[in-house]
Design a protein around this motif. Structure first.
Motif, PDB file in Angstrom:
ATOM      1  N   LYS A   2      -0.756   4.180  -4.621  1.00 45.02           N
ATOM      2  CA  LYS A   2       0.119   3.747  -3.532  1.00 45.02           C
ATOM      3  C   LYS A   2      -0.424   4.247  -2.191  1.00 45.02           C
ATOM      4  CE  LYS A   2       3.906   2.260  -5.869  1.00 45.02           C
ATOM      5  NZ  LYS A   2       3.645   0.963  -6.414  1.00 45.02           N
ATOM      6  N   GLY A   3      -0.113   3.497  -1.131  1.00 41.51           N
ATOM      7  CA  GLY A   3      -0.645   3.797   0.193  1.00 41.51           C
ATOM      8  C   GLY A   3      -0.364   5.197   0.689  1.00 41.51           C
ATOM      9  N   GLU A   4       0.868   5.639   0.559  1.00 39.77           N
ATOM     10  CA  GLU A   4       1.266   6.970   1.040  1.00 39.77           C
ATOM     11  C   GLU A   4       0.492   8.071   0.308  1.00 39.77           C
ATOM     12  OE1 GLU A   4       3.727   9.162   3.654  1.00 39.77           O
ATOM     13  OE2 GLU A   4       3.958   7.019   3.362  1.00 39.77           O
ATOM     14  N   THR A   9      -4.320  11.819  -0.014  1.00 41.63           N
ATOM     15  CA  THR A   9      -5.571  12.146  -0.703  1.00 41.63           C
ATOM     16  C   THR A   9      -6.740  12.122   0.274  1.00 41.63           C
ATOM     17  OG1 THR A   9      -4.746  11.255  -2.794  1.00 41.63           O
ATOM     18  CG2 THR A   9      -7.131  11.442  -2.564  1.00 41.63           C
ATOM     19  N   VAL A  10      -6.784  11.116   1.132  1.00 41.28           N
ATOM     20  CA  VAL A  10      -7.862  11.005   2.122  1.00 41.28           C
ATOM     21  C   VAL A  10      -7.795  12.178   3.100  1.00 41.28           C
ATOM     22  CG1 VAL A  10      -8.754   9.629   4.058  1.00 41.28           C
ATOM     23  CG2 VAL A  10      -8.088   8.498   1.930  1.00 41.28           C
ATOM     24  N   ILE A  11      -6.614  12.443   3.628  1.00 39.93           N
ATOM     25  CA  ILE A  11      -6.439  13.527   4.598  1.00 39.93           C
ATOM     26  C   ILE A  11      -6.834  14.877   3.993  1.00 39.93           C
ATOM     27  CG2 ILE A  11      -4.693  14.849   5.907  1.00 39.93           C
ATOM     28  CD1 ILE A  11      -5.528  12.197   7.238  1.00 39.93           C
ATOM     29  N   SER A  12      -6.403  15.137   2.765  1.00 37.90           N
ATOM     30  CA  SER A  12      -6.733  16.425   2.145  1.00 37.90           C
ATOM     31  C   SER A  12      -8.161  16.467   1.627  1.00 37.90           C
ATOM     32  CB  SER A  12      -5.744  16.751   1.023  1.00 37.90           C
ATOM     33  OG  SER A  12      -5.837  15.792  -0.009  1.00 37.90           O
ATOM     34  N   PHE A  63      -3.505   2.765   8.732  1.00 45.38           N
ATOM     35  CA  PHE A  63      -4.064   2.948   7.389  1.00 45.38           C
ATOM     36  C   PHE A  63      -3.203   2.233   6.346  1.00 45.38           C
ATOM     37  CE2 PHE A  63      -4.537   5.054   3.334  1.00 45.38           C
ATOM     38  CZ  PHE A  63      -5.909   5.247   3.221  1.00 45.38           C
ATOM     39  N   LEU A  64      -1.897   2.438   6.410  1.00 41.67           N
ATOM     40  CA  LEU A  64      -0.987   1.833   5.427  1.00 41.67           C
ATOM     41  C   LEU A  64      -0.953   0.310   5.563  1.00 41.67           C
ATOM     42  CD1 LEU A  64       1.947   4.413   5.496  1.00 41.67           C
ATOM     43  CD2 LEU A  64       0.152   4.172   3.761  1.00 41.67           C
ATOM     44  N   PHE A  65      -1.041  -0.188   6.784  1.00 43.13           N
ATOM     45  CA  PHE A  65      -1.078  -1.636   7.012  1.00 43.13           C
ATOM     46  C   PHE A  65      -2.314  -2.240   6.348  1.00 43.13           C
ATOM     47  CE2 PHE A  65      -2.863  -5.131   9.485  1.00 43.13           C
ATOM     48  CZ  PHE A  65      -1.877  -6.083   9.278  1.00 43.13           C
ATOM     49  N   VAL A  66      -3.487  -1.683   6.634  1.00 42.32           N
ATOM     50  CA  VAL A  66      -4.730  -2.203   6.060  1.00 42.32           C
ATOM     51  C   VAL A  66      -4.715  -2.035   4.540  1.00 42.32           C
ATOM     52  CG1 VAL A  66      -7.244  -1.927   5.988  1.00 42.32           C
ATOM     53  CG2 VAL A  66      -6.042  -1.870   8.186  1.00 42.32           C
ATOM     54  N   HIS A  67      -4.200  -0.917   4.064  1.00 41.91           N
ATOM     55  CA  HIS A  67      -4.108  -0.669   2.619  1.00 41.91           C
ATOM     56  C   HIS A  67      -3.311  -1.770   1.920  1.00 41.91           C
ATOM     57  CE1 HIS A  67      -2.300   1.041  -1.049  1.00 41.91           C
ATOM     58  NE2 HIS A  67      -3.472   1.625  -1.183  1.00 41.91           N
ATOM     59  N   ARG A 100     -13.676   4.754  -1.455  1.00 39.11           N
ATOM     60  CA  ARG A 100     -14.221   6.097  -1.723  1.00 39.11           C
ATOM     61  C   ARG A 100     -13.211   7.014  -2.415  1.00 39.11           C
ATOM     62  NH1 ARG A 100     -14.533  10.593  -2.722  1.00 39.11           N
ATOM     63  NH2 ARG A 100     -15.491  12.328  -1.631  1.00 39.11           N
ATOM     64  N   PHE A 101     -11.964   7.005  -1.939  1.00 39.89           N
ATOM     65  CA  PHE A 101     -10.988   7.970  -2.448  1.00 39.89           C
ATOM     66  C   PHE A 101     -10.140   7.464  -3.599  1.00 39.89           C
ATOM     67  CE2 PHE A 101     -12.224  10.049   1.423  1.00 39.89           C
ATOM     68  CZ  PHE A 101     -12.243  11.390   1.041  1.00 39.89           C
ATOM     69  N   SER A 102     -10.131   6.166  -3.860  1.00 41.86           N
ATOM     70  CA  SER A 102      -9.383   5.711  -5.036  1.00 41.86           C
ATOM     71  C   SER A 102     -10.284   5.669  -6.261  1.00 41.86           C
ATOM     72  CB  SER A 102      -8.693   4.372  -4.809  1.00 41.86           C
ATOM     73  OG  SER A 102      -9.478   3.460  -4.140  1.00 41.86           O
ATOM     74  N   ASN A 103     -11.598   5.750  -6.049  1.00 41.83           N
ATOM     75  CA  ASN A 103     -12.524   5.727  -7.179  1.00 41.83           C
ATOM     76  C   ASN A 103     -13.249   7.056  -7.351  1.00 41.83           C
ATOM     77  OD1 ASN A 103     -11.983   2.987  -7.683  1.00 41.83           O
ATOM     78  ND2 ASN A 103     -13.344   2.426  -6.007  1.00 41.83           N
ATOM     79  N   GLY A 104     -12.767   8.077  -6.661  1.00 36.06           N
ATOM     80  CA  GLY A 104     -13.377   9.400  -6.810  1.00 36.06           C
ATOM     81  C   GLY A 104     -14.544   9.540  -6.030  1.00 36.06           C
TER      82      GLY A 104
END
Length: 104
Positions: A2-4, A9-12, A63-67, A100-104
């Protein structure tokens, strides 16, 4: 993801010094996170680099819009990239970060 949750995950996952990420068109950019904010800028170590003249902040809202378009884009839906790019100048960077961040 999910976007949120992905935003968090990206921020951290990014440090303030940043990480170089490649867009689907082959351009490299640096993505970094400071104080809960996301930034993109020119790549230093990889070429070809994006043509960003200065570091750019990407808002959580953007970010959430594009996601919200990402799955449609990945599945090859015609016109999605153009549609989302008209509303966000950060589409290529956000799509690359999602990948990058949803696939590790």
């Amino acid at each position: 993801m999910k976007g949120e949750a992905l935003w968090n995950t990206v921020i951290s996952g990014l440090s303030s010094s940043g990480e170089e990420v490649q867009t689907t068109t082959g351009l490299w950019f640096t993505a970094s996170s400071r104080d809960g904010r996301l930034y993109v800028g020119r790549a230093i170590d990889n070429t070809p680099s994006s043509e960003l003249s200065m570091q750019r902040a990407i808002s959580k809202r953007d970010f959430l819009f594009v996601h919200s378009y990402y799955d449609r884009w990945v599945n090859g839906e015609t016109g999605v990239r153009h549609e989302v790019s008209r509303k966000s100048r950060n589409t290529a960077y956000i799509f690359a970060l999602i990948d990058r961040f949803s696939n590790g």
